[in-house]
Design a protein around this motif. Structure first.
Motif, mmCIF file in Angstrom:
data_model
loop_
_atom_site.group_PDB
_atom_site.id
_atom_site.type_symbol
_atom_site.label_atom_id
_atom_site.label_comp_id
_atom_site.label_asym_id
_atom_site.label_seq_id
_atom_site.Cartn_x
_atom_site.Cartn_y
_atom_site.Cartn_z
ATOM 1 N N ASN A 122 0.805 -1.222 0.000
ATOM 2 C CA ASN A 122 0.000 0.000 0.000
ATOM 3 C C ASN A 122 0.837 1.271 0.000
ATOM 4 O OD1 ASN A 122 -1.452 2.255 1.795
ATOM 5 N ND2 ASN A 122 -2.999 1.135 0.644
ATOM 6 N N THR A 175 0.620 3.909 -3.001
ATOM 7 C CA THR A 175 -0.134 5.123 -2.677
ATOM 8 C C THR A 175 0.694 6.365 -2.968
ATOM 9 O OG1 THR A 175 -1.470 4.029 -0.988
ATOM 10 C CG2 THR A 175 -1.262 6.415 -0.828
ATOM 11 N N SER A 202 -6.843 4.570 0.173
ATOM 12 C CA SER A 202 -5.725 5.325 0.737
ATOM 13 C C SER A 202 -5.353 6.515 -0.140
ATOM 14 C CB SER A 202 -4.509 4.415 0.941
ATOM 15 O OG SER A 202 -4.130 3.805 -0.269
#
Length: 365
Positions: free
Chosen positions: A102, A106, A135
Motif C-alpha cells: 500500500n 499510494t 488510501s
C-alpha cells in the motif's frame, strides 16, 4: 430589494458545491492498470473501455497508470493499454514497487496525480484496487465512490456521475464529487463490457520516479503463496452460469443446479440467502455483495430478481428465469421465462440438454 442584493442560497449543510479555481486545471481520465505475476487484470481493460467513453464526452485524453518493479514488462502492458483506448501511459518503475504494497503504490499514485492533475481516476474494485483507492482518496482529500455499476458525465456540471447500489442493494444512488479533484471511482470486474482491442492504436509513455527507499516502508513482502482455490471457481469470466435461489427450498434440491451445470460445462452461482444458509461457498455468490458476471447464458432458478442480485447478472447476453411466481421481478428483465416449479423444470432441462449434446456429438463424429 435590487437584483444585486439578492444572494444565492447557501449549499445545503453549508457545503461548497462549486469547484475552486485551482482545481479547474485538472483534466483527463486515468485508469490504474493492475497487474500481478506477469498478467494484467482484465478489469483494467474493461475500465479503459469505459474511460474512453468518459474521455470522449469530456473531450480530454485517456491515460493508464502502470507501476512496478525493475524486471516487470511495464512497457508491454502500456502497448496493450493503447489497444484498448489509452492515448498515454504514466510508468513508475522502482524496486520497492516489485509486488503490491500500500505505502509505495499510494505515494506513486498521489505523486502522479499532484503533478499531472487528472480530473477522473478509475480503479478496479479488486482486493488491490479497493485497498489502493481508499488510501489514495484519503491522502488527496477527495471523494471516492466504490463498487459502481454505471459511470457517466453529468451534462450540467461535466462532473463524473457514479451510480452504485445502496441500502443493501435495495436502491441505486448517483454520487458526484463537485468541489474536489480528482473524482475517483472503483468498478468491480465484469460490470463494464470488455472493449474490442485495436492493434493499430498507439500512444506515448511518460516515465516518472518514486523517490522512496525500502527503509521508508513499514510493511515487507516476504513471500507469495498462491491460493490453492484461486483457479477452482472463475465465476466472473464464465460463459455459462446456472444459479439457484432460496426458491429451491432445500440444499438437496440445490443439487439440481449442479446437475444442470455439469451437463452444460457451466459454473454454479447462487443468491446471497443461499450463501448465508451455507448451501454453497461465498465465492459463488452473484450480486452486489458477491460477484458481477457477464456470461453468454445465465439460467436463474428459484430466484426472485431483487436488485441486489440483478446488478450482478443483468449484463448477461441471455437470461433464462425459472420461477413459480409469474409476477417475480426477474421476469421484467429476463430474455426467456419459464413459469413453473424449478424442482420439476431443472431435471427436464438437464435431460434435454444431455440428449441434445450427445446427438450433436454423434453427428460431429
Amino acid at each position: 430589494m435590487s437584483d444585486a442584493e439578492v444572494k444565492k442560497p447557501a449549499a445545503r449543510g453549508g457545503r461548497n458545491l462549486e469547484l475552486p479555481e485551482h482545481l479547474k486545471a485538472y483534466k483527463g481520465v486515468w485508469v490504474f492498470i493492475e497487474h500481478d505475476r506477469g498478467a494484467v487484470h482484465p478489469v483494467s481493460w474493461e475500465l479503459l473501455g469505459e474511460g474512453r467513453k468518459l474521455a470522449d464526452t469530456l473531450g480530454v485524453s485517456l491515460s493508464g497508470v502502470i507501476m512496478g518493479g525493475p524486471d516487470e514488462p511495464l512497457e508491454r502492458y502500456a502497448k496493450e493499454a493503447y489497444t484498448f483506448g489509452a492515448e498515454n501511459c504514466y510508468i513508475v518503475r522502482d524496486p520497492v514497487l516489485q509486488g503490491y504494497r500500500n505505502e509505495p503504490f499510494t505515494k506513486g499514485m498521489t505523486d502522479l496525480v499532484n503533478k499531472y492533475q487528472p480530473e477522473i481516476v478509475l480503479l478496479g474494485a479488486t482486493t488491490m484496487g479497493r485497498d489502493l483507492a481508499g488510501s489514495v482518496a484519503t491522502t488527496l482529500a477527495t471523494g471516492l465512490t466504490a463498487d459502481c455499476t454505471e459511470l457517466r458525465i453529468d451534462p450540467a456540471t461535466r462532473a463524473l456521475a457514479a451510480t452504485r447500489p445502496t441500502f443493501g442493494g435495495s436502491l441505486l444512488c448517483t454520487i458526484m464529487t463537485l468541489a474536489y479533484r480528482p473524482q475517483m471511482a472503483t468498478v468491480r470486474p465484469r460490470v463494464m463490457q470488455m472493449p474490442d482491442a485495436d492493434p493499430a492504436r498507439s500512444g506515448s509513455i511518460v516515465e516518472d520516479t518514486l523517490g522512496m527507499i525500502e527503509t521508508d516502508i513499514v510493511t515487507k513482502l516476504l513471500d507469495f503463496i498462491a491460493d490453492e482455490n484461486s483457479n477452482k471457481v472463475n465465476l466472473a469470466y464464465a460463459d455459462i452460469i446456472v444459479s439457484g435461489g432460496k426458491g429451491l427450498k432445500t440444499p438437496d434440491n440445490f443439487k439440481l443446479i449442479w446437475d444442470l451445470a455439469k451437463v452444460l460445462g457451466a459454473e454454479v452461482g447462487a443468491t446471497r440467502p443461499v450463501v448465508q444458509s451455507g448451501w454453497v461457498d461465498a465465492e459463488r455468490q452473484v450480486g452486489q455483495t458477491g460477484k458481477t458476471v457477464r456470461p453468454k447464458l445465465y439460467i436463474a432458478a428459484g430466484i426472485s430478481g431483487a436488485i441486489q442480485h440483478r446488478v450482478g447478472m443483468e449484463g448477461a447476453d441471455v437470461i433464462v428465469a425459472i420461477n413459480t411466481d409469474a409476477n417475480a421481478p426477474i421476469f421484467d428483465f429476463a430474455h426467456h421465462g419459464i413459469v413453473g416449479n424449478a424442482m420439476q423444470v431443472l431435471p427436464v432441462l438437464t435431460d434435454t440438454f444431455r440428449e441434445h449434446i450427445a446427438l450433436r456429438s454423434r453427428k460431429a463424429a
